[in-house]
Design a protein around this motif. Structure first.
Motif, PDB file in Angstrom:
ATOM      1  N   MET A   1       0.845  -1.185   0.000  1.00 23.16           N
ATOM      2  CA  MET A   1       0.000   0.000   0.000  1.00 23.16           C
ATOM      3  C   MET A   1       0.888   1.245   0.000  1.00 23.16           C
ATOM      4  N   PRO A   2       0.624   2.183  -0.921  1.00 16.84           N
ATOM      5  CA  PRO A   2       1.425   3.409  -0.962  1.00 16.84           C
ATOM      6  C   PRO A   2       1.276   4.226   0.322  1.00 16.84           C
ATOM      7  N   ALA A   3       2.321   4.924   0.660  1.00 16.45           N
ATOM      8  CA  ALA A   3       2.311   5.749   1.866  1.00 16.45           C
ATOM      9  C   ALA A   3       1.458   7.002   1.666  1.00 16.45           C
ATOM     10  N   LEU A   4       0.876   7.463   2.753  1.00 17.86           N
ATOM     11  CA  LEU A   4       0.132   8.718   2.710  1.00 17.86           C
ATOM     12  C   LEU A   4       1.089   9.877   2.457  1.00 17.86           C
ATOM     13  N   CYS A   5       0.643  10.819   1.670  1.00 19.81           N
ATOM     14  CA  CYS A   5       1.420  12.047   1.508  1.00 19.81           C
ATOM     15  C   CYS A   5       0.501  13.225   1.797  1.00 19.81           C
ATOM     16  N   THR A   6       1.090  14.286   2.261  1.00 19.98           N
ATOM     17  CA  THR A   6       0.346  15.505   2.572  1.00 19.98           C
ATOM     18  C   THR A   6       0.304  16.372   1.327  1.00 19.98           C
ATOM     19  N   TYR A   7      -0.872  16.917   1.041  1.00 21.83           N
ATOM     20  CA  TYR A   7      -1.029  17.787  -0.116  1.00 21.83           C
ATOM     21  C   TYR A   7      -1.763  19.062   0.282  1.00 21.83           C
ATOM     22  N   ASP A   8      -1.601  20.070  -0.540  1.00 21.56           N
ATOM     23  CA  ASP A   8      -2.348  21.326  -0.410  1.00 21.56           C
ATOM     24  C   ASP A   8      -3.368  21.365  -1.524  1.00 21.56           C
ATOM     25  N   TYR A   9      -4.507  21.989  -1.241  1.00 19.22           N
ATOM     26  CA  TYR A   9      -5.490  22.172  -2.305  1.00 19.22           C
ATOM     27  C   TYR A   9      -6.222  23.489  -2.126  1.00 19.22           C
ATOM     28  N   ALA A  10      -6.761  23.966  -3.216  1.00 23.55           N
ATOM     29  CA  ALA A  10      -7.588  25.166  -3.208  1.00 23.55           C
ATOM     30  C   ALA A  10      -8.722  24.960  -4.202  1.00 23.55           C
ATOM     31  N   VAL A  11      -9.839  25.592  -3.910  1.00 24.11           N
ATOM     32  CA  VAL A  11     -11.008  25.522  -4.775  1.00 24.11           C
ATOM     33  C   VAL A  11     -10.998  26.744  -5.690  1.00 24.11           C
ATOM     34  N   VAL A  12     -11.196  26.502  -6.979  1.00 21.25           N
ATOM     35  CA  VAL A  12     -11.256  27.570  -7.981  1.00 21.25           C
ATOM     36  C   VAL A  12     -12.677  28.126  -7.967  1.00 21.25           C
ATOM     37  N   ARG A  13     -12.789  29.440  -7.889  1.00 22.88           N
ATOM     38  CA  ARG A  13     -14.094  30.095  -7.812  1.00 22.88           C
ATOM     39  C   ARG A  13     -14.277  31.083  -8.958  1.00 22.88           C
ATOM     40  N   VAL A  14     -15.485  31.093  -9.501  1.00 24.13           N
ATOM     41  CA  VAL A  14     -15.861  32.102 -10.487  1.00 24.13           C
ATOM     42  C   VAL A  14     -16.696  33.137  -9.746  1.00 24.13           C
ATOM     43  N   VAL A  15     -16.255  34.403  -9.814  1.00 21.03           N
ATOM     44  CA  VAL A  15     -16.904  35.501  -9.103  1.00 21.03           C
ATOM     45  C   VAL A  15     -17.350  36.532 -10.144  1.00 21.03           C
ATOM     46  N   PRO A  16     -18.587  36.407 -10.644  1.00 16.97           N
ATOM     47  CA  PRO A  16     -19.013  37.293 -11.732  1.00 16.97           C
ATOM     48  C   PRO A  16     -18.987  38.787 -11.368  1.00 16.97           C
ATOM     49  N   HIS A  17     -19.375  39.122 -10.153  1.00 13.30           N
ATOM     50  CA  HIS A  17     -19.338  40.509  -9.657  1.00 13.30           C
ATOM     51  C   HIS A  17     -18.465  40.531  -8.414  1.00 13.30           C
ATOM     52  N   VAL A  18     -17.220  40.929  -8.575  1.00 13.87           N
ATOM     53  CA  VAL A  18     -16.261  40.901  -7.478  1.00 13.87           C
ATOM     54  C   VAL A  18     -16.794  41.674  -6.277  1.00 13.87           C
ATOM     55  N   GLU A  19     -17.438  42.795  -6.532  1.00 10.02           N
ATOM     56  CA  GLU A  19     -17.916  43.633  -5.433  1.00 10.02           C
ATOM     57  C   GLU A  19     -19.031  42.957  -4.625  1.00 10.02           C
ATOM     58  N   ARG A  20     -19.750  42.013  -5.209  1.00  9.15           N
ATOM     59  CA  ARG A  20     -20.814  41.314  -4.485  1.00  9.15           C
ATOM     60  C   ARG A  20     -20.285  40.104  -3.714  1.00  9.15           C
ATOM     61  N   GLY A  21     -19.184  39.548  -4.138  1.00  7.32           N
ATOM     62  CA  GLY A  21     -18.575  38.426  -3.432  1.00  7.32           C
ATOM     63  C   GLY A  21     -19.269  37.090  -3.628  1.00  7.32           C
TER      64      GLY A  21
END
Length: 134
Positions: A1-21
């Motif tokens: 069984m392969p060893a666990l590795c630590t990873y970083d992740y981020a979710v990509v977001r589409v923000v049509p109106h930046v000012e509205r959030g």
């Protein structure tokens, strides 16, 4: 069984109106420097974006989203950013910005299967949940 590795992740977001959030999750980036792994998957749910902004420039949004996996892959196709190290490319991608494509804060996970982790994050964070039948 392969060893666990630590990873970083981020979710990509589409923000049509930046000012509205308001945003629609449209992808996930996963990075693990120890495994030389930096990949992104993106899927644009155009109907959800248009629900926030009927006049959203979907062509421009699609183009910007398509650049993310290219930057992850690195190399000449990614331009000058493609020459950066894997960690530097991840940091560049997740840096805060006030544009229609933004990233969540970076999070940490562990997995022995990074491609599988990327798929699971897409299911959990991006794709619409399927209705359960009684």
């Amino acid at each position: 069984m392969p060893a666990l590795c630590t990873y970083d992740y981020a979710v990509v977001r589409v923000v049509p109106h930046v000012e509205r959030g308001e945003f629609v999750n449209a992808g996930v980036i996963v990075a693990c420097a120890a495994q030389g792994f930096l990949k992104a998957l993106v899927e644009l749910d155009e109907a959800r974006v248009q629900a926030l902004d009927a006049s959203a420039d979907l062509e421009a949004i699609r183009s910007a989203l398509q650049a993310i996996p290219t930057v992850c892959a690195g190399g000449a196709a990614a331009g000058p950013i493609g020459r950066l190290s894997l960690r530097e490319r991840f940091d560049w991608l997740v840096a805060p910005r006030s544009t229609s494509i933004q990233m969540s804060p970076a999070h940490v996970g562990q997995s022995a299967d990074l491609d599988g982790a990327l798929q699971r994050l897409m299911e959990k964070m991006v794709r619409r949940p399927q209705r359960r039948t009684p």
